[in-house]
Write an enzyme that holds these catalytic residues in place. Sequence first.
Site, PDB file in Angstrom:
ATOM      1  N   ASP A 252       0.827  -1.205   0.000  1.00  0.00           N
ATOM      2  CA  ASP A 252       0.000   0.000   0.000  1.00  0.00           C
ATOM      3  C   ASP A 252       0.866   1.261   0.000  1.00  0.00           C
ATOM      4  O   ASP A 252       1.996   1.255   0.488  1.00  0.00           O
ATOM      5  CB  ASP A 252      -0.912  -0.017   1.243  1.00  0.00           C
ATOM      6  CG  ASP A 252      -2.049   0.993   1.138  1.00  0.00           C
ATOM      7  OD1 ASP A 252      -2.362   1.428   0.012  1.00  0.00           O
ATOM      8  OD2 ASP A 252      -2.620   1.347   2.185  1.00  0.00           O
TER       9      ASP A 252
ATOM     10  N   HIS B  58       1.994   3.244  -9.018  1.00  0.00           N
ATOM     11  CA  HIS B  58       1.767   1.820  -9.290  1.00  0.00           C
ATOM     12  C   HIS B  58       2.912   1.246 -10.129  1.00  0.00           C
ATOM     13  O   HIS B  58       3.374   0.134  -9.906  1.00  0.00           O
ATOM     14  CB  HIS B  58       0.433   1.614 -10.019  1.00  0.00           C
ATOM     15  CG  HIS B  58      -0.767   2.047  -9.219  1.00  0.00           C
ATOM     16  ND1 HIS B  58      -0.915   1.747  -7.886  1.00  0.00           N
ATOM     17  CD2 HIS B  58      -1.869   2.773  -9.561  1.00  0.00           C
ATOM     18  CE1 HIS B  58      -2.072   2.253  -7.447  1.00  0.00           C
ATOM     19  NE2 HIS B  58      -2.659   2.893  -8.437  1.00  0.00           N
TER      20      HIS B  58
ATOM     21  N   LEU C  30      10.821 -20.424  -4.728  1.00  0.00           N
ATOM     22  CA  LEU C  30       9.794 -19.585  -4.086  1.00  0.00           C
ATOM     23  C   LEU C  30       8.425 -19.747  -4.759  1.00  0.00           C
ATOM     24  O   LEU C  30       8.329 -19.761  -5.990  1.00  0.00           O
ATOM     25  CB  LEU C  30      10.247 -18.129  -4.205  1.00  0.00           C
ATOM     26  CG  LEU C  30       9.265 -17.043  -3.777  1.00  0.00           C
ATOM     27  CD1 LEU C  30       9.081 -17.028  -2.270  1.00  0.00           C
ATOM     28  CD2 LEU C  30       9.750 -15.665  -4.252  1.00  0.00           C
TER      29      LEU C  30
HETATM   30  C1  IPE Z   1      -5.441  -2.698  -0.007  1.00  0.00           C
HETATM   31  O1  IPE Z   1      -5.071  -1.384  -0.244  1.00  0.00           O
HETATM   32  C2  IPE Z   1      -5.410  -3.464  -1.272  1.00  0.00           C
HETATM   33  C3  IPE Z   1      -4.138  -3.532  -1.961  1.00  0.00           C
HETATM   34  C4  IPE Z   1      -2.987  -3.112  -1.574  1.00  0.00           C
HETATM   35  C5  IPE Z   1      -4.213  -4.179  -3.219  1.00  0.00           C
HETATM   36  P1  IPE Z   1      -6.142  -0.198  -0.275  1.00  0.00           P
HETATM   37  O2  IPE Z   1      -5.355   1.035  -0.333  1.00  0.00           O
HETATM   38  O3  IPE Z   1      -7.137  -0.435  -1.332  1.00  0.00           O
HETATM   39  O4  IPE Z   1      -6.834  -0.379   1.154  1.00  0.00           O
HETATM   40  P2  IPE Z   1      -7.899   0.547   1.892  1.00  0.00           P
HETATM   41  O5  IPE Z   1      -9.133   0.515   1.074  1.00  0.00           O
HETATM   42  O6  IPE Z   1      -7.309   1.897   2.016  1.00  0.00           O
HETATM   43  O7  IPE Z   1      -8.072  -0.107   3.223  1.00  0.00           O
HETATM   44  C1  IPE Z   2      -1.800   0.245  -3.255  1.00  0.00           C
HETATM   45  O1  IPE Z   2      -1.529   1.597  -3.295  1.00  0.00           O
HETATM   46  C2  IPE Z   2      -2.031  -0.334  -4.621  1.00  0.00           C
HETATM   47  C3  IPE Z   2      -3.412  -0.745  -4.880  1.00  0.00           C
HETATM   48  C4  IPE Z   2      -4.409  -0.707  -4.042  1.00  0.00           C
HETATM   49  C5  IPE Z   2      -3.676  -1.262  -6.199  1.00  0.00           C
HETATM   50  P1  IPE Z   2      -2.693   2.667  -3.265  1.00  0.00           P
HETATM   51  O2  IPE Z   2      -3.092   2.943  -4.644  1.00  0.00           O
HETATM   52  O3  IPE Z   2      -3.766   2.232  -2.344  1.00  0.00           O
HETATM   53  O4  IPE Z   2      -1.939   3.924  -2.656  1.00  0.00           O
HETATM   54  P2  IPE Z   2      -2.496   4.956  -1.609  1.00  0.00           P
HETATM   55  O5  IPE Z   2      -2.963   4.174  -0.420  1.00  0.00           O
HETATM   56  O6  IPE Z   2      -3.613   5.686  -2.274  1.00  0.00           O
HETATM   57  O7  IPE Z   2      -1.321   5.822  -1.303  1.00  0.00           O
HETATM   58 MG    MG Z   3      -4.109   2.494  -0.356  1.00  0.00          MG
END
Ligand code: IPE
Ligand code: IPE
Ligand code: MG
Length: 257
Positions: free
Chosen positions: A26, A43, A137
């Site tokens: 995240d 991303h 792995l």
């Molecule tokens: C959780 O991240 C899912 C992934 C990393 C793929 P999110 O950024 O979507 O989570 P929430 O919604 O903030 O909890």
């Molecule tokens: C996690 O990073 C990746 C996915 C959920 C696909 P985010 O896109 O949630 O990044 P933040 O949380 O907005 O910084």
């Molecule tokens: Mg996020």
Amino acid sequence: MTNLPSSTRTIPDVTAVPRHIAIIMDGNGRWAKKRLMPRIMGHQRGVESLRTVVKSCRDMGVPYLTVFAFSSENWRRPFDEVSFLMSLFLKMLEREIASLHQNNIRLRIIGDRARFDDRLKQTMADAEMLTAGNTGLTLTIAANYGGRWDVMHAVQNLLRDRPELATSFNEEDLQPYLSMGDAPEPDLFIRTGGEKRISNFMLWQLAYTELYFTDTLWPAFGRHALELAIASYQHRERRFGRTSEQLQAGETGESGA
Ligand code: IPE
Ligand code: IPE
Ligand code: MG
């Protein structure tokens, strides 16, 4: 590696390298925003972190790495971001699969594939098939995955196959139907990006996993950050309901009741 005892019964040696690391990757969007870049650049950089972490796990001899790439809730994001993530996933699979295979890595994808387009579904199936016999792995990517979906889906399939168990099934019956049914439960869970929540990741499997949260944003997470997480894990005392004194006396069985 089937029928492994639940990690809620046996106590793994925490000084050894974790057998299974599960990561919520995240913070991509915030990483990009801080640099005044569009979220999608985060991303893109996130894929590089994944590459580094996969390589590090392989070098350290971690047998299972599972990463959350797209949750069943992430469809709620803006259309453009979802489309970008889908095409990034496809490109990543196409670009990386040969090198994963060369490195003896077995790739698996968990989650509900029904919503992905045909080309992505086919590429996923091909990648899994190509690497199925690899013994290094096991890298599992959770895509359109949700922990509640996983449990519901497992129960549905168990009851389809064994309707006579409808009112009497137990954990061992359910286990093989769960997405990660043949892998040890995660020893270490890592969430980058500062949030302290599970966000519907492996709800069943994380029951007794050691949790590690870091503010480091996923695109900035690398080998050193992974080593810090593992070092933190190696200082935990995993009790699984027992007392510290019992563990020190070497009593790790089921006695007592
Ligand atoms: C959780 O991240 C899912 C992934 C990393 C793929 P999110 O950024 O979507 O989570 P929430 O919604 O903030 O909890
Ligand atoms: C996690 O990073 C990746 C996915 C959920 C696909 P985010 O896109 O949630 O990044 P933040 O949380 O907005 O910084
Ligand atoms: Mg996020």
